[in-house]
Design a protein around this motif. Structure first.
Motif, PDB file in Angstrom:
ATOM      1  N   LEU A  92       0.832  -1.189   0.000  1.00 58.02           N
ATOM      2  CA  LEU A  92       0.000   0.000   0.000  1.00 58.02           C
ATOM      3  C   LEU A  92       0.873   1.247   0.000  1.00 58.02           C
ATOM      4  CD1 LEU A  92      -2.790   1.404   0.394  1.00 58.02           C
ATOM      5  CD2 LEU A  92      -2.473   1.059   2.860  1.00 58.02           C
ATOM      6  N   TRP A  93       0.766   2.035  -1.064  1.00 56.26           N
ATOM      7  CA  TRP A  93       1.456   3.321  -1.159  1.00 56.26           C
ATOM      8  C   TRP A  93       0.452   4.410  -0.816  1.00 56.26           C
ATOM      9  CZ3 TRP A  93       6.594   3.862  -2.031  1.00 56.26           C
ATOM     10  CH2 TRP A  93       7.273   2.797  -2.625  1.00 56.26           C
ATOM     11  N   LEU A  94       0.776   5.247   0.168  1.00 57.90           N
ATOM     12  CA  LEU A  94      -0.120   6.334   0.571  1.00 57.90           C
ATOM     13  C   LEU A  94       0.612   7.665   0.462  1.00 57.90           C
ATOM     14  CD1 LEU A  94      -1.714   4.585   3.662  1.00 57.90           C
ATOM     15  CD2 LEU A  94      -2.910   5.259   1.575  1.00 57.90           C
ATOM     16  N   GLY A  95       0.258   8.447  -0.531  1.00 58.25           N
ATOM     17  CA  GLY A  95       0.821   9.781  -0.726  1.00 58.25           C
ATOM     18  C   GLY A  95      -0.203  10.820  -0.300  1.00 58.25           C
ATOM     19  N   LEU A  96      -0.230  11.115   0.983  1.00 53.84           N
ATOM     20  CA  LEU A  96      -1.225  12.029   1.543  1.00 53.84           C
ATOM     21  C   LEU A  96      -0.526  13.195   2.235  1.00 53.84           C
ATOM     22  CD1 LEU A  96      -3.446   9.291   3.248  1.00 53.84           C
ATOM     23  CD2 LEU A  96      -3.779  10.318   0.993  1.00 53.84           C
ATOM     24  N   PRO A  97      -1.006  14.435   2.024  1.00 52.09           N
ATOM     25  CA  PRO A  97      -0.381  15.565   2.708  1.00 52.09           C
ATOM     26  C   PRO A  97      -0.606  15.513   4.214  1.00 52.09           C
ATOM     27  CG  PRO A  97      -2.333  16.300   1.522  1.00 52.09           C
ATOM     28  CD  PRO A  97      -2.103  14.862   1.170  1.00 52.09           C
ATOM     29  N   GLU A  98      -1.749  14.956   4.606  1.00 52.82           N
ATOM     30  CA  GLU A  98      -2.034  14.746   6.028  1.00 52.82           C
ATOM     31  C   GLU A  98      -3.043  13.614   6.134  1.00 52.82           C
ATOM     32  OE1 GLU A  98      -5.381  17.840   7.274  1.00 52.82           O
ATOM     33  OE2 GLU A  98      -3.559  18.826   6.588  1.00 52.82           O
ATOM     34  N   THR A  99      -3.045  12.965   7.282  1.00 55.05           N
ATOM     35  CA  THR A  99      -3.998  11.876   7.486  1.00 55.05           C
ATOM     36  C   THR A  99      -4.976  12.260   8.579  1.00 55.05           C
ATOM     37  OG1 THR A  99      -2.529  10.790   9.067  1.00 55.05           O
ATOM     38  CG2 THR A  99      -2.385  10.074   6.774  1.00 55.05           C
ATOM     39  N   SER A 100      -6.180  11.731   8.430  1.00 59.36           N
ATOM     40  CA  SER A 100      -7.201  11.882   9.458  1.00 59.36           C
ATOM     41  C   SER A 100      -8.024  10.598   9.458  1.00 59.36           C
ATOM     42  CB  SER A 100      -8.101  13.084   9.162  1.00 59.36           C
ATOM     43  OG  SER A 100      -8.893  12.829   8.005  1.00 59.36           O
ATOM     44  N   ARG A 101      -8.734  10.399  10.509  1.00 61.21           N
ATOM     45  CA  ARG A 101      -9.584   9.216  10.583  1.00 61.21           C
ATOM     46  C   ARG A 101     -10.576   9.208   9.420  1.00 61.21           C
ATOM     47  NH1 ARG A 101     -13.293   7.494  15.756  1.00 61.21           N
ATOM     48  NH2 ARG A 101     -14.025   5.565  14.841  1.00 61.21           N
ATOM     49  N   SER A 102     -11.114  10.364   9.114  1.00 65.38           N
ATOM     50  CA  SER A 102     -12.101  10.494   8.044  1.00 65.38           C
ATOM     51  C   SER A 102     -11.524  10.122   6.683  1.00 65.38           C
ATOM     52  CB  SER A 102     -12.640  11.926   8.014  1.00 65.38           C
ATOM     53  OG  SER A 102     -13.461  12.111   6.896  1.00 65.38           O
ATOM     54  N   ASN A 103     -10.336  10.659   6.338  1.00 63.36           N
ATOM     55  CA  ASN A 103      -9.823  10.348   4.997  1.00 63.36           C
ATOM     56  C   ASN A 103      -9.340   8.902   4.893  1.00 63.36           C
ATOM     57  OD1 ASN A 103      -7.193  10.604   6.067  1.00 63.36           O
ATOM     58  ND2 ASN A 103      -6.630  12.300   4.737  1.00 63.36           N
ATOM     59  N   ILE A 104      -8.835   8.327   5.976  1.00 61.51           N
ATOM     60  CA  ILE A 104      -8.438   6.916   5.951  1.00 61.51           C
ATOM     61  C   ILE A 104      -9.675   6.032   5.768  1.00 61.51           C
ATOM     62  CG2 ILE A 104      -7.479   5.025   7.336  1.00 61.51           C
ATOM     63  CD1 ILE A 104      -5.347   6.902   6.108  1.00 61.51           C
ATOM     64  N   GLN A 105     -10.765   6.335   6.469  1.00 61.18           N
ATOM     65  CA  GLN A 105     -11.997   5.556   6.309  1.00 61.18           C
ATOM     66  C   GLN A 105     -12.530   5.672   4.880  1.00 61.18           C
ATOM     67  OE1 GLN A 105     -14.392   7.225   9.475  1.00 61.18           O
ATOM     68  NE2 GLN A 105     -13.900   5.533  10.854  1.00 61.18           N
ATOM     69  N   SER A 106     -12.459   6.854   4.300  1.00 64.38           N
ATOM     70  CA  SER A 106     -12.926   7.049   2.933  1.00 64.38           C
ATOM     71  C   SER A 106     -12.058   6.299   1.928  1.00 64.38           C
ATOM     72  CB  SER A 106     -12.963   8.538   2.596  1.00 64.38           C
ATOM     73  OG  SER A 106     -13.904   9.207   3.402  1.00 64.38           O
ATOM     74  N   ILE A 107     -10.761   6.279   2.161  1.00 64.19           N
ATOM     75  CA  ILE A 107      -9.845   5.538   1.285  1.00 64.19           C
ATOM     76  C   ILE A 107     -10.150   4.045   1.346  1.00 64.19           C
ATOM     77  CG2 ILE A 107      -7.432   4.799   1.057  1.00 64.19           C
ATOM     78  CD1 ILE A 107      -6.732   7.787   1.787  1.00 64.19           C
ATOM     79  N   ILE A 108     -10.330   3.522   2.548  1.00 61.94           N
ATOM     80  CA  ILE A 108     -10.668   2.104   2.712  1.00 61.94           C
ATOM     81  C   ILE A 108     -11.971   1.788   1.991  1.00 61.94           C
ATOM     82  CG2 ILE A 108     -11.336   0.336   4.395  1.00 61.94           C
ATOM     83  CD1 ILE A 108      -9.344   1.786   6.346  1.00 61.94           C
ATOM     84  N   ALA A 109     -12.987   2.637   2.168  1.00 55.71           N
ATOM     85  CA  ALA A 109     -14.276   2.412   1.509  1.00 55.71           C
ATOM     86  C   ALA A 109     -14.126   2.436  -0.008  1.00 55.71           C
ATOM     87  CB  ALA A 109     -15.279   3.466   1.965  1.00 55.71           C
ATOM     88  N   ALA A 110     -13.307   3.341  -0.521  1.00 58.37           N
ATOM     89  CA  ALA A 110     -13.114   3.439  -1.970  1.00 58.37           C
ATOM     90  C   ALA A 110     -12.456   2.185  -2.528  1.00 58.37           C
ATOM     91  CB  ALA A 110     -12.280   4.676  -2.306  1.00 58.37           C
ATOM     92  N   VAL A 111     -11.424   1.702  -1.866  1.00 59.44           N
ATOM     93  CA  VAL A 111     -10.713   0.509  -2.347  1.00 59.44           C
ATOM     94  C   VAL A 111     -11.598  -0.727  -2.221  1.00 59.44           C
ATOM     95  CG1 VAL A 111      -8.729  -1.011  -1.968  1.00 59.44           C
ATOM     96  CG2 VAL A 111      -8.430   1.477  -1.896  1.00 59.44           C
TER      97      VAL A 111
END
Length: 131
Positions: A92-111
């Motif tokens: 898993l490559w994650l190129g994110l300027p910042e992480t939050s619980r919300s964006n991680i949950q959205s990424i998981i849902a998208a994949v």
């Protein structure tokens, strides 16, 4: 382009208001997922499963080691992969300027919504946290 035995998906979504590019490539023994909001690969997380003991492990191989949300993302994806009956590992490559619980949950849902480990070719884009 998909070669023999290699399946690939590219798509883009808005995750928490930021344009996010996804690439999912399924190889024979593993699945590589690239998620970027910065146009770069970012941090590499390896998520592995042991089918005999039904345990999971994650490890940051390259990049930010101080952000636990990156490993949590890998852990959640490998668990969902195992629950679907697939025994492959994830890079898993994650190129994110910042992480939050919300964006991680959205990424998981998208994949997971694209179900790269299922054998069907028709995938519907998921509805994720667009703000």
């Amino acid at each position: 382009m998909n070669g023999p035995g290699i399946k690939r998906q590219n798509f883009s979504l808005l995750i928490d208001g930021s344009p996010t590019d996804f690439i999912i490539v399924e190889f024979q023994s593993e699945i590589m997922v690239v998620v970027t909001q910065i146009g770069k690969l970012g941090t590499l997380v390896q998520a592995r499963q042991n089918g005999h003991t039904q345990t999971f492990s994650t490890q940051v191989l390259l990049g930010k080691r101080s952000d636990p949300l990156l490993e949590i993302c890998g852990r959640q994806l490998i668990e969902k992969l195992a629950l679907s009956g697939c025994s492959k590992d994830i890079l898993l490559w994650l190129g994110l300027p910042e992480t939050s619980r919300s964006n991680i949950q959205s990424i998981i849902a998208a994949v997971v919504g694209r179900s790269p480990w299922k054998r069907t070719e028709s995938h519907q884009p998921p509805v994720v946290g667009v703000r």
